[in-house]
Design a protein around this motif. Structure first.
Motif, short mmCIF file in Angstrom:
data_model
loop_
_atom_site.label_atom_id
_atom_site.label_comp_id
_atom_site.label_asym_id
_atom_site.label_seq_id
_atom_site.Cartn_x
_atom_site.Cartn_y
_atom_site.Cartn_z
N GLY A 70 0.78 -1.23 0.00
CA GLY A 70 0.00 0.00 0.00
C GLY A 70 0.81 1.28 0.00
N GLN A 122 -7.68 -5.65 -5.82
CA GLN A 122 -7.65 -4.34 -5.16
C GLN A 122 -6.90 -3.34 -6.04
OE1 GLN A 122 -6.17 -4.42 -1.13
NE2 GLN A 122 -7.11 -6.43 -0.78
N PRO A 123 -7.43 -2.15 -6.17
CA PRO A 123 -6.71 -1.14 -6.96
C PRO A 123 -5.45 -0.68 -6.23
CG PRO A 123 -8.68 -0.19 -5.99
CD PRO A 123 -8.69 -1.64 -5.64
N TYR A 124 -4.43 -0.37 -7.00
CA TYR A 124 -3.24 0.24 -6.40
C TYR A 124 -3.57 1.71 -6.24
CZ TYR A 124 1.41 2.12 -5.70
OH TYR A 124 2.50 2.79 -5.18
N LYS A 125 -3.76 2.13 -4.99
CA LYS A 125 -4.30 3.45 -4.71
C LYS A 125 -3.37 4.60 -5.05
CE LYS A 125 -3.14 3.12 0.18
NZ LYS A 125 -3.65 3.10 1.53
N HIS A 126 -2.09 4.31 -5.28
CA HIS A 126 -1.14 5.37 -5.62
C HIS A 126 -0.80 5.39 -7.12
CE1 HIS A 126 -0.61 6.24 -1.40
NE2 HIS A 126 -0.40 4.97 -1.18
N PRO A 132 -4.80 3.78 -14.06
CA PRO A 132 -5.18 3.03 -12.86
C PRO A 132 -4.96 1.52 -13.09
CG PRO A 132 -7.13 3.76 -14.05
CD PRO A 132 -5.94 4.34 -14.77
N ASN A 134 -4.63 -2.58 -10.83
CA ASN A 134 -4.81 -3.32 -9.58
C ASN A 134 -3.51 -4.02 -9.18
OD1 ASN A 134 -4.66 -5.59 -11.26
ND2 ASN A 134 -6.86 -5.95 -11.22
#
Length: 167
Positions: A70, A122-126, A132, A134
């Motif tokens: 994360g 899950q998406p890679y939030k950064h 975009p 995952n």
């Protein structure tokens, strides 16, 4: 929860290290053919040495693991640690470099153990908003990266051996 995909990714990570693959190569087999005295040598100036390639693989494995946890992007293509110099790597030593290489893969696999396939989605939030993606994308990219540089390593070693014969 399903674990089919995550188990497959873990197996691919293990396979590139030491399995009897269809391509008839793996890191263990390839690295067994080099001597410590040759790993810092560039066969031609435009080619990376074995040590440079191994260091590059370590850095990207650590980077992907960090992102899977994360964290924001921490390694960029133009950073010096992406391609450390042979002089710098000589101070680390070949034995330590190999140890770090094997450990880097074990750390990724250890982190993935116990996760299920939903983790991969899950998406890679950064991620860059223009691209975009995952966590599966990061792991698939890591596997592709390993195979790409395994091939590059093979070419480098062939050139080193050819150079030895011609001298």
């Amino acid at each position: 929860m399903s674990t089919i995909l995550i188990k497959d990714i873990i197996q691919q990570l293990k396979d590139v290290e030491h399995a009897d693959l269809w391509i008839d190569e793996n890191f263990e087999k390839k690295l067994a053919t080099v001597t410590e005295s040759s790993v810092y040598e560039r066969p031609i100036p435009e080619m990376h040495s074995v040590a440079e390639l191994m260091s590059h693989l370590i850095e990207w494995r650590k980077e992907v693991l960090s992102r899977l946890k994360g964290n924001p992007r921490g390694l960029e293509m133009n950073e010096a640690r992406n391609w450390r110099t042979n002089d710098e790597l000589k101070t680390t030593g070949w034995k330590k470099l190999l140890e770090d290489f094997w450990d880097s893969q074990r750390h990724v696999i250890h982190f993935l153990n116990g996760k299920d396939d939903s983790f991969l989605e899950q998406p890679y939030k950064h991620a860059n908003p223009d691209f975009p993606h995952n966590l599966k994308y990061l792991l698939t990219g890591l596997i592709h990266h390993d195979f790409y540089h395994l091939g590059q390593l093979g070419i480098t070693i062939k050139f080193l051996k050819l150079k030895e014969v011609l001298m």
